[in-house]
Each structure stands twice: as structure tokens, then as C-alpha cells.
Write a protein that holds these residues in place. Sequence first.
Motif, short mmCIF file in Angstrom:
data_model
loop_
_atom_site.label_atom_id
_atom_site.label_comp_id
_atom_site.label_asym_id
_atom_site.label_seq_id
_atom_site.Cartn_x
_atom_site.Cartn_y
_atom_site.Cartn_z
N ARG A 52 12.58 16.99 -61.09
CA ARG A 52 13.10 17.96 -60.12
C ARG A 52 12.31 19.27 -60.18
N GLY A 53 12.02 19.72 -61.38
CA GLY A 53 11.25 20.96 -61.50
C GLY A 53 9.84 20.81 -60.97
N LEU A 54 9.20 19.66 -61.24
CA LEU A 54 7.83 19.44 -60.77
C LEU A 54 7.76 19.41 -59.25
N THR A 55 8.66 18.64 -58.62
CA THR A 55 8.61 18.53 -57.16
C THR A 55 8.99 19.85 -56.49
N ALA A 56 9.93 20.60 -57.09
CA ALA A 56 10.30 21.90 -56.52
C ALA A 56 9.14 22.89 -56.63
N PHE A 57 8.44 22.86 -57.76
CA PHE A 57 7.29 23.75 -57.92
C PHE A 57 6.17 23.38 -56.95
N ALA A 58 5.93 22.07 -56.77
CA ALA A 58 4.87 21.65 -55.85
C ALA A 58 5.20 21.99 -54.41
N ALA A 59 6.51 22.04 -54.07
CA ALA A 59 6.90 22.32 -52.69
C ALA A 59 6.65 23.77 -52.29
N VAL A 60 6.66 24.69 -53.25
CA VAL A 60 6.51 26.12 -52.93
C VAL A 60 5.14 26.65 -53.32
N THR A 61 4.29 25.79 -53.85
CA THR A 61 2.96 26.22 -54.27
C THR A 61 1.94 25.82 -53.23
N ALA A 62 1.04 26.71 -52.94
CA ALA A 62 0.04 26.44 -51.90
C ALA A 62 -0.94 25.37 -52.35
N GLY A 63 -1.40 25.45 -53.55
CA GLY A 63 -2.36 24.47 -54.04
C GLY A 63 -1.68 23.18 -54.48
N SER A 64 -2.47 22.27 -55.00
CA SER A 64 -1.95 20.99 -55.47
C SER A 64 -1.82 21.01 -56.99
N VAL A 65 -0.91 20.19 -57.47
CA VAL A 65 -0.73 20.02 -58.91
C VAL A 65 -1.53 18.80 -59.34
N ASN A 66 -2.50 19.03 -60.18
CA ASN A 66 -3.40 17.94 -60.58
C ASN A 66 -2.75 17.13 -61.71
N LEU A 67 -2.14 16.03 -61.31
CA LEU A 67 -1.56 15.10 -62.27
C LEU A 67 -2.07 13.70 -61.96
N PRO A 68 -2.38 12.92 -62.97
CA PRO A 68 -2.82 11.54 -62.72
C PRO A 68 -1.75 10.76 -61.97
N GLY A 69 -2.19 9.98 -60.98
CA GLY A 69 -1.23 9.20 -60.20
C GLY A 69 -0.49 8.18 -61.03
N ASP A 70 -1.12 7.66 -62.09
CA ASP A 70 -0.46 6.66 -62.93
C ASP A 70 0.78 7.23 -63.61
N LYS A 71 0.77 8.54 -63.90
CA LYS A 71 1.94 9.13 -64.55
C LYS A 71 3.10 9.27 -63.58
N ILE A 72 2.82 9.60 -62.33
CA ILE A 72 3.89 9.64 -61.33
C ILE A 72 4.44 8.24 -61.10
N LEU A 73 3.55 7.26 -61.06
CA LEU A 73 3.99 5.87 -60.89
C LEU A 73 4.80 5.40 -62.09
N GLY A 74 4.41 5.84 -63.29
CA GLY A 74 5.17 5.48 -64.49
C GLY A 74 6.57 6.07 -64.49
N LEU A 75 6.71 7.31 -63.98
CA LEU A 75 8.04 7.91 -63.88
C LEU A 75 8.91 7.12 -62.90
N ALA A 76 8.32 6.68 -61.79
CA ALA A 76 9.07 5.88 -60.82
C ALA A 76 9.53 4.56 -61.44
N LYS A 77 8.67 3.93 -62.23
CA LYS A 77 9.05 2.68 -62.88
C LYS A 77 10.19 2.89 -63.88
N PHE A 78 10.20 4.06 -64.51
CA PHE A 78 11.28 4.35 -65.47
C PHE A 78 12.63 4.42 -64.76
N PHE A 79 12.70 5.17 -63.67
CA PHE A 79 13.98 5.31 -62.97
C PHE A 79 14.42 4.01 -62.29
N LEU A 80 13.47 3.20 -61.86
CA LEU A 80 13.83 1.92 -61.23
C LEU A 80 14.17 0.85 -62.26
N GLY A 81 13.67 0.99 -63.46
CA GLY A 81 13.85 -0.06 -64.45
C GLY A 81 15.07 0.08 -65.33
#
Length: 504
Positions: A52-81
Motif C-alpha cells: 500500500r505504501g509503495l503504490t501510494a508513493f508511486a501514484a504521487v511521484t512524478a518519476g518512476s520507482v525502479n524495482l525489478p519486475g520479478d519482485k512485484i510478481l513475487g508479491l502478487a504470487k504471495f497474496f494469491l497463494g
Amino acid sequence: MDQSLIITLKNDISKLFDSIEKYDDGALYFDDKLVDGHEHQGPLSTTSSVVRGLTAFAAVTAGSVNLPGDKILGLAKFFLGIGVPGDAKDFFNQIDSLACLESNRVSIPLILSLPSTELSLTKKDSLKVRVNTVLGSNAPPLTVKLVGAFSSGSKDASLVESQYEMQELKFDAETGVHILSSLPKSIDVGSYTFVFEIVLHESEHEKVYVTGNQTKVPIFVTGLIKIENAEITVLDGDLGSIETQKNFIHGLISYIYRLDLAGQNVVSLSANHLQKLRISFQLTTPRGRAFKPHQALLKLRHESKIEHIFVVGNSGKQFEILLNFLGLVEKFFYLSGRYDIELAVGDAVMENSLLRAIGHIELDLPEPPEKAPRPPPQPVDPYSRYGPKAEITHIFRAPEKHPPKELSLAFLGLTILPLLGFLVGVLRLGVNLKNFPSKAIPATFAILFHVGIGAVLLLYVLFWLKLDLFQTLKLLGFLGVFLVLVGHRILSHLAAASAKVKSA
């Protein structure tokens, strides 16, 4: 807003993700932590707070947050699993986190899933793959490729990549499913790990969605196993190797029994301790390859319920077992008689696993020596121990001799004579009712007293006809107490009335 602070915060986010934990299936999560010195948050609550904090910060920040896509995908697998949490707060955290991942400015994860991870070669099942967002929304135009397939537990080269390179699945727009109509010829029955790769059609989508490098999915491929050339026979003990037995079997054995393990045929054999029992069969996969099941067991059950289990060995397609009864007499506890023969062949990927009684054999074993091992005690059947017992039949002694019927009736008449004499005397003398009370209450007690006397006489009759001594005494006790009470009242009344008459 000070850009230096934003850059510092982005660096802190990157450092935070360096401490992320990982499961074997690729799911990523943040470990639990202590909040305010007393409140303990589990991995679900902690990971949800970070998302929640990461997505809220990215929504109000002009630039992009450089995070590997595999880590975002891993978080999604955690909540789905994790399934459906039992706590309402955890359930809210799960759904809220998935909603944040569904639409965010960092990366939107795409999830690859299979409607079924079990495929049948016999039914010619197609391999079907779905690609959606975490909440099931449609994915952008993409291609799913099967880039590898490994046999479980094997570290060899991919069965697919070595022969077919990358196989592209056909997309069905109506169902939204990517389909591979037929499995590669190198895939036979067994347990595999399929490796898929997702390729987005438009380069702009690569900045929005994250698919991961490759996705590994466990697959079970099942099928009907052919059971062929099943034979059972009894060999003479002087035969040597198996090859010798095959060459001379027709000269020494009267008949070889062909078994139809898919049917219900049974055989009847006989042997002594100098002979051998040989059983053989072949197992073939739908692709025509040799098949080795998890279990291939032969069971011999004696008529005394003692069982002996043997593992059937194999060499390629051929499964064979040779039982030398001379070397098994101690294992069989020198028990002659009938042995039922049962064959069990089973595997998780074998659609026609069997447990089949194939017949019986009458064994003639030598007499046991003095120090031969004894058969183990068999477990007691709970039904025979706690079930209904046999009906107990009582044997009564012969009845004693009784007097003649006429003599018994004569004594009955003598017993009744005093009662008849009493009744006749009462009738001759007449009934005197002068002293019967005239008032209501004394009259009631007088009537009850006479009724009690009549009840006692009736009880004597019932004792003679029906009741036993204990029943009679119990009823007589109640009647006696009743007569004492009402008799005392009526006698007291008569005594008082007599005293008044005398005083007058």
C-alpha cells in the motif's frame, strides 16, 4: 517538494526490498515485525503495508520507482497463494493489496495459471493456459510459449527444447485461453515441470506489465498402461537360470497359464517345496515405452490369514518374479495348504492401477523341525471380539415328580372348606349393621376398612394363581399399612360411641 528527499526515499525503498523473504515457489514477502513495542504483525499484514505504501508513493511521484519486475510478481504470487485468510482483517489486507497491484504505476503483474495440471494421454487432453491480472482482468495482447519440460527429479536437458525448440500456444479469443492441442511426442506418462514464457506483443506494454522471465508449473501426465504377456507357471526346482527355464519349460511343465489381468480369470495351481512359482508380465506406456510403476507387489495369503508380500522386479518392460519355495519354507512357517495369490500394480499417473486376485496355489511344505519359527499371532477381529455372541442355551434339570391331579384337587377342596364354612355361618347368623357408623367420615373409613379386607382376600387368590411370594409380600405390606390406618380410625370411632352410650 525537495527532490533530494524523494531520491532518498526511493533508495530506502530499494534497500527495503533487498531484505525481502522468498518461498520456493517464487512468492516474496516481508517478515513479521514488532509495532509500537507491543503489537505483533504477521507476514501478511507487513507485506500488505509495504504494498500500500509503495503504490501510494508511486501514484504521487512524478518519476518512476525502479524495482525489478520479478519482485512485484513475487508479491502478487504471495497474496494469491495464501488462500482465504481466516481473519477478517487479514482478508481485507489481502484484497486491498491485490487491488493496489491491479492498478499501479510501478508494474502490473500478469499471472499465468492452468485450469488443470493433470493431462491424460489416453483422452488426448489439450494443454490450456490462462494469463490474467491478479484480480482476473484480461491481459494485453501476448503470446505464451512452452520453452521447456523437465521430468520431475531429473536435471537432464529439457525434453521439449532439445527437439521442438519453443512451442507457441494458440490463443482462443472466445475463452481467453492459450491452447496446445497435442503434447510433444517426447512427453509420456509421468510427472513433469513445464516451463512457460510470456511475450507481450507491444513494447509499450512492457513498461506497464511485468510477466517474469519464465514460469514453472508442475504437470502430471496420466494414461492407460498396457499390461501384456502376463504368465504364471510352476517350475521344477532343478531348473537353473531364467534363460534355462525359458528354453526347457515345455519339457518340464505341463501348462503355462496366460493371465488376463484386465479381466476376472483365476488360476488354480499346486506345488511342493522343491518347485518354484514364476509370474511375469510387461507394462507399456501409451507412447510404447517401458513403464515402471511406483508399486508392483505380489501377495500370498495363507488360509490362516498370514500374508507374505514380495516386490516384483523389472528389466525394461518385462516384470518378473521367481519364488523358490525351498528357500521360503521358514518364511512361510512350514504352513502347507492354500495360498491366495494377489497382484498389485499402481502408480499416481497410471489410470488403470490394479489390485487383482489371480488365483490360488496349494503348497505342500515339509513338516516343521522342532525349533522352527512359529507363525505370529494374528490380530483379533474387533467384530468377533465386541460383536454379538452366540446365544446361550440353558439346560434345566428334570422337573420333580408331582402327585396325581386328583389328589391335588382334593387338597384344594379342603383348603376352600373353611372359607365356605365362614360364609355359611355368616348367612345363618345374619348380618348386623346396627353399629355401622351413620356419619359421613366414619362411614367412609368403615367402607375403606372392609374394602381393604376384601383386597387382602383377593391378594391371596392372586398369590395362588399368578403372583410369587415376593410380589405378594410387597403388596400385602402396602395393604397392611392401609388397614392399620383406616382400622384405627373406625375402631376409635366405635370406642367413643360405646363410651357415650355407657355414660348415658
